[in-house]
Design a protein around this motif. Structure first.
Motif, short mmCIF file in Angstrom:
data_model
loop_
_atom_site.label_atom_id
_atom_site.label_comp_id
_atom_site.label_asym_id
_atom_site.label_seq_id
_atom_site.Cartn_x
_atom_site.Cartn_y
_atom_site.Cartn_z
N HIS A 299 0.83 -1.23 0.04
CA HIS A 299 -0.06 0.05 0.05
C HIS A 299 0.81 1.12 0.02
O HIS A 299 1.97 1.13 0.35
CB HIS A 299 -0.91 0.08 1.38
N HIS A 300 0.16 2.36 -0.26
CA HIS A 300 1.05 3.62 0.06
C HIS A 300 0.38 4.68 0.77
O HIS A 300 -0.60 4.02 1.84
CB HIS A 300 1.08 4.19 -1.42
N HIS A 301 0.90 5.81 0.86
CA HIS A 301 0.43 6.84 1.88
C HIS A 301 -0.05 8.15 1.68
O HIS A 301 0.37 8.43 0.78
CB HIS A 301 1.42 6.79 3.23
N GLU B 148 -4.67 2.09 -0.87
CA GLU B 148 -4.45 1.00 -1.78
C GLU B 148 -5.00 1.52 -3.30
O GLU B 148 -5.98 2.01 -3.43
CB GLU B 148 -5.03 -0.42 -1.26
N ALA B 149 -4.11 1.05 -4.48
CA ALA B 149 -4.72 1.54 -5.66
C ALA B 149 -4.24 0.56 -6.50
O ALA B 149 -2.90 0.75 -7.23
CB ALA B 149 -4.15 3.03 -5.81
N ASP B 150 -4.85 -0.29 -6.90
CA ASP B 150 -4.37 -1.40 -7.73
C ASP B 150 -4.27 -0.65 -9.38
O ASP B 150 -3.45 -1.00 -10.04
CB ASP B 150 -5.64 -2.44 -8.24
N ALA B 151 -5.10 0.43 -9.71
CA ALA B 151 -4.75 1.14 -11.05
C ALA B 151 -3.26 1.57 -10.86
O ALA B 151 -2.81 1.65 -11.93
CB ALA B 151 -5.79 2.18 -11.08
N VAL B 152 -2.80 2.17 -10.04
CA VAL B 152 -1.41 2.74 -9.96
C VAL B 152 -0.35 1.75 -10.15
O VAL B 152 0.34 1.95 -10.66
CB VAL B 152 -1.50 3.56 -8.78
N GLU B 153 -0.71 0.68 -9.29
CA GLU B 153 0.24 -0.70 -9.35
C GLU B 153 0.26 -1.11 -11.14
O GLU B 153 1.26 -1.27 -11.55
CB GLU B 153 -0.18 -1.79 -8.48
N ALA B 154 -0.79 -1.22 -11.59
CA ALA B 154 -0.81 -1.60 -12.94
C ALA B 154 -0.15 -0.59 -14.02
O ALA B 154 0.76 -0.94 -14.67
CB ALA B 154 -2.24 -1.83 -13.27
N TRP B 155 -0.30 0.66 -13.49
CA TRP B 155 0.16 1.72 -14.36
C TRP B 155 1.64 1.95 -14.22
O TRP B 155 2.30 1.66 -15.41
CB TRP B 155 -0.28 3.19 -14.07
N ALA B 156 2.27 1.62 -12.97
CA ALA B 156 3.72 1.52 -12.84
C ALA B 156 4.33 0.47 -13.68
O ALA B 156 5.42 0.49 -14.31
CB ALA B 156 4.23 1.36 -11.43
#
Ligand code: MN
Ligand code: MN
Ligand code: ZN
Ligand code: ZN
Lengths: 128, 128
Positions: A77-79, A92-100
DNA sequence: CGGATGAATGATTGTCGTTCTCAGTATGGC
DNA sequence: GCCATACTGAGAACGACAATCATTCATCCG
Protein backbone atom coordinates in the motif's frame (compact mmCIF):
# COMPACT_ATOMS: atom_id res chain seq x y z
CA UNK A 1 18.62 -16.98 16.67
CA UNK A 2 16.59 -13.80 17.18
CA UNK A 3 16.23 -12.86 20.85
CA UNK A 4 13.32 -11.00 22.42
CA UNK A 5 14.35 -7.94 24.37
CA UNK A 6 12.30 -5.29 26.12
CA UNK A 7 14.08 -2.74 23.90
CA UNK A 8 12.66 -4.16 20.69
CA UNK A 9 9.21 -4.34 22.24
CA UNK A 10 9.49 -0.76 23.49
CA UNK A 11 10.28 0.49 19.98
CA UNK A 12 7.45 -1.52 18.48
CA UNK A 13 5.02 -0.11 21.02
CA UNK A 14 6.26 3.47 20.68
CA UNK A 15 5.88 3.19 16.93
CA UNK A 16 2.32 1.94 17.32
CA UNK A 17 1.44 4.86 19.58
CA UNK A 18 2.27 7.36 16.86
CA UNK A 19 -0.35 8.34 14.35
CA UNK A 20 2.03 9.41 11.62
CA UNK A 21 5.62 8.92 10.50
CA UNK A 22 8.36 9.46 13.06
CA UNK A 23 12.15 9.41 13.01
CA UNK A 24 14.47 7.22 15.03
CA UNK A 25 15.63 10.24 16.97
CA UNK A 26 12.07 11.32 17.77
CA UNK A 27 11.22 7.85 19.06
CA UNK A 28 14.43 7.73 21.07
CA UNK A 29 13.91 11.04 22.80
CA UNK A 30 10.27 10.17 23.47
CA UNK A 31 11.28 6.89 25.11
CA UNK A 32 14.00 8.60 27.10
CA UNK A 33 11.59 11.25 28.38
CA UNK A 34 9.27 8.44 29.45
CA UNK A 35 12.06 7.08 31.61
CA UNK A 36 13.51 4.41 29.36
CA UNK A 37 17.26 3.86 29.25
CA UNK A 38 17.23 2.58 25.67
CA UNK A 39 20.13 3.63 23.46
CA UNK A 40 19.87 5.47 20.16
CA UNK A 41 21.73 2.79 18.22
CA UNK A 42 19.26 0.21 19.48
CA UNK A 43 16.33 2.27 18.23
CA UNK A 44 17.96 2.45 14.79
CA UNK A 45 18.55 -1.31 14.79
CA UNK A 46 15.04 -2.11 15.95
CA UNK A 47 13.48 0.13 13.29
CA UNK A 48 15.61 -1.40 10.55
CA UNK A 49 14.52 -4.85 11.71
CA UNK A 50 10.86 -3.88 11.84
CA UNK A 51 11.21 -2.43 8.35
CA UNK A 52 12.76 -5.51 6.81
CA UNK A 53 10.21 -7.69 8.61
CA UNK A 54 7.43 -5.72 6.92
CA UNK A 55 6.07 -4.46 10.24
CA UNK A 56 7.02 -0.86 9.54
CA UNK A 57 6.92 1.36 6.47
CA UNK A 58 9.50 4.03 5.87
CA UNK A 59 9.95 7.10 3.75
CA UNK A 60 12.44 9.92 3.52
CA UNK A 61 11.51 13.41 4.62
CA UNK A 62 12.45 16.36 2.44
CA UNK A 63 15.36 16.91 4.80
CA UNK A 64 16.61 13.40 4.13
CA UNK A 65 15.64 11.97 7.50
CA UNK A 66 14.17 8.46 7.37
CA UNK A 67 10.71 8.27 8.93
CA UNK A 68 8.95 5.11 10.12
CA UNK A 69 5.36 4.13 10.77
CA UNK A 70 3.68 0.98 12.04
CA UNK A 71 2.21 -0.81 9.08
CA UNK A 72 -0.56 -3.27 8.38
CA UNK A 73 1.65 -6.18 7.36
CA UNK A 74 1.32 -8.25 4.25
CA UNK A 75 -0.48 -5.88 1.94
CA UNK A 76 1.28 -3.53 -0.45
CA UNK A 77 0.00 0.00 0.00
CA UNK A 78 0.93 3.65 -0.13
CA UNK A 79 0.33 6.67 2.08
CA UNK A 80 -1.54 9.95 2.15
CA UNK A 81 0.29 12.17 4.62
CA UNK A 82 -0.57 15.51 6.20
CA UNK A 83 2.32 17.92 5.75
CA UNK A 84 1.33 19.76 8.92
CA UNK A 85 0.47 17.17 11.61
CA UNK A 86 1.72 13.95 10.04
CA UNK A 87 -1.66 12.23 10.06
CA UNK A 88 -1.37 9.32 7.65
CA UNK A 89 -3.93 7.29 5.72
CA UNK A 90 -3.02 4.01 4.07
CA UNK A 91 -4.01 3.81 0.42
CA UNK A 92 -4.45 0.90 -1.91
CA UNK A 93 -4.64 1.60 -5.61
CA UNK A 94 -4.47 -1.31 -8.02
CA UNK A 95 -4.75 1.13 -10.91
CA UNK A 96 -1.48 2.80 -9.95
CA UNK A 97 0.24 -0.56 -9.48
CA UNK A 98 -0.82 -1.61 -12.95
CA UNK A 99 0.22 1.74 -14.40
CA UNK A 100 3.71 1.48 -12.91
CA UNK A 101 4.19 -2.01 -14.35
CA UNK A 102 2.92 -0.88 -17.73
CA UNK A 103 5.18 2.17 -17.88
CA UNK A 104 8.21 0.03 -17.08
CA UNK A 105 7.32 -2.61 -19.64
CA UNK A 106 6.58 -0.04 -22.35
CA UNK A 107 10.12 1.31 -21.97
CA UNK A 108 11.86 -2.06 -21.81
CA UNK A 109 12.49 -1.92 -18.06
CA UNK A 110 12.36 -5.10 -15.99
CA UNK A 111 12.01 -5.74 -12.24
CA UNK A 112 9.96 -2.59 -11.71
CA UNK A 113 9.41 -1.01 -8.34
CA UNK A 114 7.92 2.34 -7.46
CA UNK A 115 7.67 5.12 -4.93
CA UNK A 116 4.23 6.69 -4.60
CA UNK A 117 3.30 9.06 -1.80
CA UNK A 118 0.58 11.70 -1.66
CA UNK A 119 0.92 14.71 0.61
CA UNK A 120 -1.55 17.41 1.58
CA UNK A 121 -3.21 19.22 4.44
CA UNK A 122 -5.70 17.08 6.37
CA UNK A 123 -9.21 18.37 7.08
CA UNK A 124 -8.32 19.47 10.61
CA UNK A 125 -5.13 21.27 9.57
CA UNK A 126 -6.90 22.85 6.58
CA UNK A 127 -9.41 24.45 8.97
CA UNK A 128 -6.69 26.16 11.05
CA UNK B 1 20.17 40.90 -8.00
CA UNK B 2 21.18 37.55 -9.43
CA UNK B 3 24.66 37.63 -11.00
CA UNK B 4 25.89 35.46 -13.84
CA UNK B 5 29.05 33.54 -13.05
CA UNK B 6 30.96 30.95 -15.03
CA UNK B 7 30.50 28.59 -12.09
CA UNK B 8 26.72 28.53 -12.40
CA UNK B 9 26.99 28.02 -16.14
CA UNK B 10 29.51 25.20 -15.67
CA UNK B 11 27.11 23.37 -13.35
CA UNK B 12 24.20 23.87 -15.72
CA UNK B 13 26.24 22.50 -18.61
CA UNK B 14 27.64 19.55 -16.63
CA UNK B 15 24.13 18.67 -15.56
CA UNK B 16 22.95 18.74 -19.17
CA UNK B 17 25.77 16.43 -20.24
CA UNK B 18 24.54 13.69 -17.92
CA UNK B 19 21.93 11.23 -19.08
CA UNK B 20 20.63 10.29 -15.64
CA UNK B 21 20.48 11.63 -12.12
CA UNK B 22 23.77 12.71 -10.56
CA UNK B 23 24.84 13.97 -7.16
CA UNK B 24 26.53 17.25 -6.31
CA UNK B 25 29.72 15.40 -5.42
CA UNK B 26 29.73 13.51 -8.73
CA UNK B 27 29.32 16.75 -10.67
CA UNK B 28 32.02 18.43 -8.60
CA UNK B 29 34.62 15.71 -9.10
CA UNK B 30 33.77 15.55 -12.80
CA UNK B 31 34.29 19.28 -13.19
CA UNK B 32 37.51 19.16 -11.18
CA UNK B 33 38.89 16.34 -13.32
CA UNK B 34 38.08 18.45 -16.37
CA UNK B 35 40.33 21.16 -14.96
CA UNK B 36 37.79 23.42 -13.31
CA UNK B 37 38.61 25.09 -10.01
CA UNK B 38 34.97 25.26 -8.91
CA UNK B 39 34.28 24.65 -5.23
CA UNK B 40 32.00 22.00 -3.80
CA UNK B 41 29.84 24.47 -1.92
CA UNK B 42 29.26 26.38 -5.13
CA UNK B 43 28.05 23.22 -6.89
CA UNK B 44 25.60 22.63 -4.06
CA UNK B 45 24.37 26.23 -4.27
CA UNK B 46 24.04 26.15 -8.05
CA UNK B 47 22.07 22.91 -7.95
CA UNK B 48 19.74 24.24 -5.29
CA UNK B 49 19.14 27.32 -7.41
CA UNK B 50 18.52 25.30 -10.57
CA UNK B 51 16.09 23.17 -8.62
CA UNK B 52 14.05 26.05 -7.26
CA UNK B 53 14.09 27.67 -10.70
CA UNK B 54 12.52 24.54 -12.15
CA UNK B 55 15.50 23.85 -14.39
CA UNK B 56 16.47 20.70 -12.53
CA UNK B 57 14.55 17.85 -10.95
CA UNK B 58 15.78 16.14 -7.84
CA UNK B 59 15.16 12.96 -5.94
CA UNK B 60 16.73 11.16 -3.02
CA UNK B 61 18.60 7.92 -3.53
CA UNK B 62 17.97 5.03 -1.18
CA UNK B 63 21.14 6.06 0.62
CA UNK B 64 19.71 9.54 1.19
CA UNK B 65 21.93 11.31 -1.31
CA UNK B 66 20.15 14.01 -3.30
CA UNK B 67 20.39 13.49 -7.07
CA UNK B 68 19.75 16.09 -9.76
CA UNK B 69 18.91 15.96 -13.43
CA UNK B 70 18.38 18.58 -16.10
CA UNK B 71 14.68 18.92 -16.67
CA UNK B 72 12.40 19.97 -19.47
CA UNK B 73 11.03 23.07 -17.81
CA UNK B 74 7.39 23.96 -17.43
CA UNK B 75 5.76 20.61 -17.72
CA UNK B 76 4.98 18.45 -14.71
CA UNK B 77 6.34 14.95 -15.16
CA UNK B 78 7.81 11.97 -13.37
CA UNK B 79 10.72 9.62 -14.00
CA UNK B 80 11.47 6.02 -14.88
CA UNK B 81 14.98 5.33 -13.64
CA UNK B 82 17.39 2.43 -14.16
CA UNK B 83 18.67 1.21 -10.79
CA UNK B 84 21.88 0.05 -12.42
CA UNK B 85 23.06 2.73 -14.87
CA UNK B 86 20.83 5.67 -13.97
CA UNK B 87 19.27 5.99 -17.44
CA UNK B 88 16.16 8.07 -17.00
CA UNK B 89 12.99 8.46 -19.04
CA UNK B 90 10.57 11.30 -18.40
CA UNK B 91 6.99 10.18 -17.95
CA UNK B 92 3.71 12.02 -18.20
CA UNK B 93 0.63 10.38 -16.81
CA UNK B 94 -2.53 12.40 -16.48
CA UNK B 95 -4.29 9.38 -15.00
CA UNK B 96 -1.91 9.34 -12.03
CA UNK B 97 -2.27 13.08 -11.58
CA UNK B 98 -6.03 12.74 -11.46
CA UNK B 99 -5.81 9.75 -9.11
CA UNK B 100 -3.61 11.64 -6.65
CA UNK B 101 -6.02 14.58 -6.57
CA UNK B 102 -8.98 12.25 -6.11
CA UNK B 103 -7.37 10.30 -3.26
CA UNK B 104 -6.59 13.54 -1.43
CA UNK B 105 -10.07 14.93 -1.93
CA UNK B 106 -11.76 11.67 -0.88
CA UNK B 107 -9.96 11.88 2.46
CA UNK B 108 -10.56 15.56 3.07
CA UNK B 109 -7.01 16.62 2.24
CA UNK B 110 -6.36 19.93 0.50
CA UNK B 111 -3.38 21.34 -1.40
CA UNK B 112 -2.31 17.88 -2.61
CA UNK B 113 1.12 17.12 -3.97
CA UNK B 114 2.72 13.80 -4.76
CA UNK B 115 5.92 11.87 -5.21
CA UNK B 116 5.85 9.29 -8.00
CA UNK B 117 8.96 7.55 -9.29
CA UNK B 118 9.30 4.24 -11.10
CA UNK B 119 12.54 2.26 -10.89
CA UNK B 120 13.71 -0.81 -12.77
CA UNK B 121 16.47 -2.30 -14.88
CA UNK B 122 16.70 -0.78 -18.35
CA UNK B 123 16.84 -3.03 -21.43
CA UNK B 124 20.61 -2.78 -21.71
CA UNK B 125 21.25 -3.50 -18.04
CA UNK B 126 18.70 -6.32 -18.05
CA UNK B 127 20.72 -8.04 -20.78
CA UNK B 128 23.93 -8.04 -18.75
C1' DC C 1 18.17 -24.40 39.01
C1' DG C 2 23.27 -22.95 37.45
C1' DG C 3 26.63 -22.28 33.80
C1' DA C 4 28.02 -21.55 29.15
C1' DT C 5 27.22 -19.30 24.65
C1' DG C 6 26.91 -15.55 21.75
C1' DA C 7 23.19 -12.24 20.24
C1' DA C 8 21.93 -7.77 21.75
C1' DT C 9 22.90 -3.46 23.91
C1' DG C 10 24.66 1.31 24.31
C1' DA C 11 28.33 4.88 25.03
C1' DT C 12 31.34 6.32 22.06
C1' DT C 13 33.67 7.14 17.78
C1' DG C 14 33.68 7.30 12.82
C1' DT C 15 31.60 8.37 8.30
C1' DC C 16 29.71 11.09 4.89
C1' DG C 17 26.50 14.26 2.65
C1' DT C 18 25.35 18.78 3.26
C1' DT C 19 25.41 23.51 5.19
C1' DC C 20 27.75 27.37 7.37
C1' DT C 21 31.48 30.78 7.96
C1' DC C 22 34.05 34.40 6.46
C1' DA C 23 37.73 36.58 4.12
C1' DG C 24 38.67 37.38 -0.51
C1' DT C 25 36.85 37.94 -5.41
C1' DA C 26 34.51 39.71 -9.31
C1' DT C 27 29.89 41.09 -11.38
C1' DG C 28 26.78 44.68 -12.85
C1' DG C 29 25.13 49.36 -12.30
C1' DC C 30 26.68 53.94 -12.27
C1' DG D 1 37.01 53.19 -13.55
C1' DC D 2 34.56 52.82 -9.02
C1' DC D 3 31.67 51.01 -5.76
C1' DA D 4 28.33 48.12 -3.48
C1' DT D 5 27.53 43.72 -2.68
C1' DA D 6 26.40 39.09 -4.55
C1' DC D 7 29.23 35.30 -5.13
C1' DT D 8 32.98 32.14 -4.30
C1' DG D 9 35.61 28.42 -2.00
C1' DA D 10 38.60 26.31 1.70
C1' DG D 11 37.73 24.67 5.71
C1' DA D 12 34.96 23.98 9.88
C1' DA D 13 30.64 22.64 11.60
C1' DC D 14 26.57 19.96 11.55
C1' DG D 15 23.42 15.98 11.65
C1' DA D 16 21.77 11.52 10.57
C1' DC D 17 23.37 7.26 10.69
C1' DA D 18 26.76 3.19 10.89
C1' DA D 19 30.52 0.88 13.11
C1' DT D 20 33.09 -0.45 17.30
C1' DC D 21 33.62 -3.09 21.29
C1' DA D 22 33.33 -4.08 26.17
C1' DT D 23 29.44 -5.45 28.74
C1' DT D 24 24.91 -7.49 29.55
C1' DC D 25 21.51 -10.85 29.43
C1' DA D 26 18.17 -14.12 26.61
C1' DT D 27 18.29 -18.67 25.48
C1' DC D 28 19.90 -23.30 25.55
C1' DC D 29 21.43 -27.43 27.80
C1' DG D 30 22.50 -30.52 31.41
MN1 MN E 1 2.28 0.59 -5.20
MN1 MN F 1 2.52 13.85 -11.06
ZN1 ZN G 1 -2.96 17.47 9.57
ZN1 ZN H 1 20.47 0.68 -17.07
Amino acid sequence: MRRNTWQREAVREALGNNEGFVSAQMLHSGLREAGSSIGLATVYRALADLGSAGEADSLQSDQGEVLYRACTPGQHHHHLICRSCGLTVEIEADAVEAWAHQVAADNGFTQPSHVVDVFGMCAKCSAD
